[in-house]
Design a protein around this motif. Structure first.
Motif, PDB file in Angstrom:
ATOM      1  N   GLY A  41       0.819  -1.198   0.000  1.00 13.21           N
ATOM      2  CA  GLY A  41       0.000   0.000   0.000  1.00 13.21           C
ATOM      3  C   GLY A  41       0.850   1.243   0.000  1.00 13.21           C
ATOM      4  N   LYS A  42       0.181   2.366   0.225  1.00 15.42           N
ATOM      5  CA  LYS A  42       0.836   3.677   0.249  1.00 15.42           C
ATOM      6  C   LYS A  42       0.942   4.143   1.695  1.00 15.42           C
ATOM      7  N   PHE A  43       2.167   4.409   2.112  1.00 15.29           N
ATOM      8  CA  PHE A  43       2.444   4.794   3.489  1.00 15.29           C
ATOM      9  C   PHE A  43       3.334   6.034   3.495  1.00 15.29           C
ATOM     10  N   TYR A  44       3.723   6.466   4.697  1.00 14.53           N
ATOM     11  CA  TYR A  44       4.591   7.623   4.865  1.00 14.53           C
ATOM     12  C   TYR A  44       5.533   7.372   6.025  1.00 14.53           C
ATOM     13  N   ILE A  45       6.724   7.960   5.960  1.00 15.28           N
ATOM     14  CA  ILE A  45       7.658   7.895   7.085  1.00 15.28           C
ATOM     15  C   ILE A  45       7.167   8.866   8.148  1.00 15.28           C
ATOM     16  N   ILE A  46       6.973   8.347   9.367  1.00 16.42           N
ATOM     17  CA  ILE A  46       6.449   9.188  10.448  1.00 16.42           C
ATOM     18  C   ILE A  46       7.478   9.478  11.535  1.00 16.42           C
ATOM     19  N   ASN A  47       8.566   8.688  11.582  1.00 21.63           N
ATOM     20  CA  ASN A  47       9.616   8.970  12.564  1.00 21.63           C
ATOM     21  C   ASN A  47      10.923   8.344  12.120  1.00 21.63           C
ATOM     22  N   LYS A  48      11.992   8.837  12.683  1.00 21.88           N
ATOM     23  CA  LYS A  48      13.330   8.336  12.387  1.00 21.88           C
ATOM     24  C   LYS A  48      14.078   8.197  13.718  1.00 21.88           C
ATOM     25  N   ILE A  49      14.689   7.024  13.907  1.00 21.79           N
ATOM     26  CA  ILE A  49      15.425   6.777  15.144  1.00 21.79           C
ATOM     27  C   ILE A  49      16.835   6.330  14.785  1.00 21.79           C
ATOM     28  N   ILE A  50      17.819   6.964  15.413  1.00 20.31           N
ATOM     29  CA  ILE A  50      19.218   6.587  15.245  1.00 20.31           C
ATOM     30  C   ILE A  50      19.557   5.534  16.292  1.00 20.31           C
ATOM     31  N   ASN A  51      20.177   4.451  15.857  1.00 20.11           N
ATOM     32  CA  ASN A  51      20.587   3.350  16.731  1.00 20.11           C
ATOM     33  C   ASN A  51      19.457   2.875  17.640  1.00 20.11           C
ATOM     34  N   PRO A  52      18.382   2.325  17.049  1.00 20.85           N
ATOM     35  CA  PRO A  52      17.241   1.885  17.845  1.00 20.85           C
ATOM     36  C   PRO A  52      17.520   0.655  18.711  1.00 20.85           C
ATOM     37  N   GLY A  53      18.612  -0.047  18.436  1.00 24.24           N
ATOM     38  CA  GLY A  53      18.972  -1.205  19.237  1.00 24.24           C
ATOM     39  C   GLY A  53      18.343  -2.493  18.748  1.00 24.24           C
ATOM     40  N   GLY A  54      18.768  -3.578  19.354  1.00 21.66           N
ATOM     41  CA  GLY A  54      18.236  -4.896  19.012  1.00 21.66           C
ATOM     42  C   GLY A  54      18.441  -5.248  17.549  1.00 21.66           C
ATOM     43  N   PRO A  55      17.456  -5.910  16.949  1.00 22.94           N
ATOM     44  CA  PRO A  55      17.607  -6.377  15.569  1.00 22.94           C
ATOM     45  C   PRO A  55      17.429  -5.281  14.522  1.00 22.94           C
ATOM     46  N   PHE A  56      17.175  -4.039  14.949  1.00 20.70           N
ATOM     47  CA  PHE A  56      16.833  -2.967  14.015  1.00 20.70           C
ATOM     48  C   PHE A  56      18.033  -2.236  13.440  1.00 20.70           C
ATOM     49  N   GLY A  57      19.226  -2.680  13.739  1.00 22.86           N
ATOM     50  CA  GLY A  57      20.412  -2.119  13.135  1.00 22.86           C
ATOM     51  C   GLY A  57      20.647  -0.661  13.489  1.00 22.86           C
ATOM     52  N   ALA A  58      21.180   0.077  12.520  1.00 22.38           N
ATOM     53  CA  ALA A  58      21.664   1.434  12.767  1.00 22.38           C
ATOM     54  C   ALA A  58      20.593   2.520  12.678  1.00 22.38           C
ATOM     55  N   ARG A  59      19.487   2.257  11.986  1.00 21.67           N
ATOM     56  CA  ARG A  59      18.438   3.272  11.827  1.00 21.67           C
ATOM     57  C   ARG A  59      17.069   2.608  11.746  1.00 21.67           C
ATOM     58  N   TRP A  60      16.065   3.364  12.147  1.00 22.29           N
ATOM     59  CA  TRP A  60      14.654   2.976  12.039  1.00 22.29           C
ATOM     60  C   TRP A  60      13.918   4.125  11.368  1.00 22.29           C
ATOM     61  N   LEU A  61      13.204   3.820  10.294  1.00 19.41           N
ATOM     62  CA  LEU A  61      12.315   4.774   9.629  1.00 19.41           C
ATOM     63  C   LEU A  61      10.909   4.211   9.775  1.00 19.41           C
ATOM     64  N   LEU A 103      20.114   6.291   3.340  1.00 19.20           N
ATOM     65  CA  LEU A 103      18.715   6.628   3.045  1.00 19.20           C
ATOM     66  C   LEU A 103      18.146   7.582   4.084  1.00 19.20           C
ATOM     67  N   SER A 104      18.408   7.297   5.343  1.00 19.19           N
ATOM     68  CA  SER A 104      17.880   8.112   6.434  1.00 19.19           C
ATOM     69  C   SER A 104      18.370   9.555   6.356  1.00 19.19           C
ATOM     70  N   LYS A 105      19.601   9.745   5.912  1.00 19.13           N
ATOM     71  CA  LYS A 105      20.144  11.102   5.791  1.00 19.13           C
ATOM     72  C   LYS A 105      19.475  11.888   4.666  1.00 19.13           C
ATOM     73  N   MET A 106      18.954  11.175   3.646  1.00 22.14           N
ATOM     74  CA  MET A 106      18.367  11.846   2.484  1.00 22.14           C
ATOM     75  C   MET A 106      16.883  12.162   2.647  1.00 22.14           C
ATOM     76  N   VAL A 107      16.125  11.240   3.209  1.00 24.59           N
ATOM     77  CA  VAL A 107      14.665  11.403   3.186  1.00 24.59           C
ATOM     78  C   VAL A 107      14.147  12.024   4.483  1.00 24.59           C
ATOM     79  N   PRO A 108      13.248  12.987   4.372  1.00 24.40           N
ATOM     80  CA  PRO A 108      12.659  13.588   5.567  1.00 24.40           C
ATOM     81  C   PRO A 108      11.441  12.814   6.053  1.00 24.40           C
ATOM     82  N   ILE A 109      11.045  13.089   7.276  1.00 17.73           N
ATOM     83  CA  ILE A 109       9.760  12.602   7.766  1.00 17.73           C
ATOM     84  C   ILE A 109       8.690  13.136   6.819  1.00 17.73           C
ATOM     85  N   GLY A 110       7.733  12.294   6.493  1.00 10.61           N
ATOM     86  CA  GLY A 110       6.683  12.651   5.549  1.00 10.61           C
ATOM     87  C   GLY A 110       6.901  12.083   4.159  1.00 10.61           C
ATOM     88  N   THR A 111       8.074  11.481   3.921  1.00  2.00           N
ATOM     89  CA  THR A 111       8.345  10.907   2.614  1.00  2.00           C
ATOM     90  C   THR A 111       7.371   9.776   2.310  1.00  2.00           C
TER      91      THR A 111
END
Length: 119
Positions: free
Chosen positions: A49-69, A106-114
């Motif tokens: 479907g069609k979604f949007y980025i609503i938040n960005k987290i640096i180093n979320p921990g656990g299995p989520f690696g270095a970034r969370w969008l 990717l996280s550095k390029m795209v803003p919240i709302g993408t």
């Protein structure tokens, strides 16, 4: 709505093809980058479907690696991974996994709302 005004300012869009396991980043409608990704396994498929980025987290921990969008569908997002061998496979619980270096870029390029179109 405030979210609509944020969304309309993004010149970026993301399309994720779950069959080919490719995330394509577009700028002003022109594809500028492609990344290999992991998607949901058959028992926990990635939602389409069609979604949007609503938040960005640096180093979320656990299995989520270095970034969370985070996407505007509860519990789903685009994120890094602590299991790089999973990229290119249908193996996740529905989220989109990327190599950590790729999700950082990717996280550095795209803003919240993408906008994010998952097909």
């Amino acid at each position: 709505m405030i979210f609509d005004s944020i969304r309309s300012k993004s010149s970026y869009t993301i399309r994720i093809n779950t069959s080919s396991r490719i995330l394509t980043l577009y700028k002003s409608g022109i594809p500028i980058k492609k990344y290999g990704v992991a998607v949901g396994k058959p028992s926990t498929p990635t939602p389409k479907g069609k979604f949007y980025i609503i938040n960005k987290i640096i180093n979320p921990g656990g299995p989520f690696g270095a970034r969370w969008l985070g996407l505007n569908i509860r519990g789903y997002g685009i994120h890094g991974t602590n299991n790089p061998s999973s990229i290119g496979k249908s193996i996740s619980n529905g989220c989109i996994r990327m190599f950590n270096r790729d999700v950082i870029e990717l996280s550095k390029m795209v803003p919240i709302g993408t906008p994010v179109d998952i097909i």
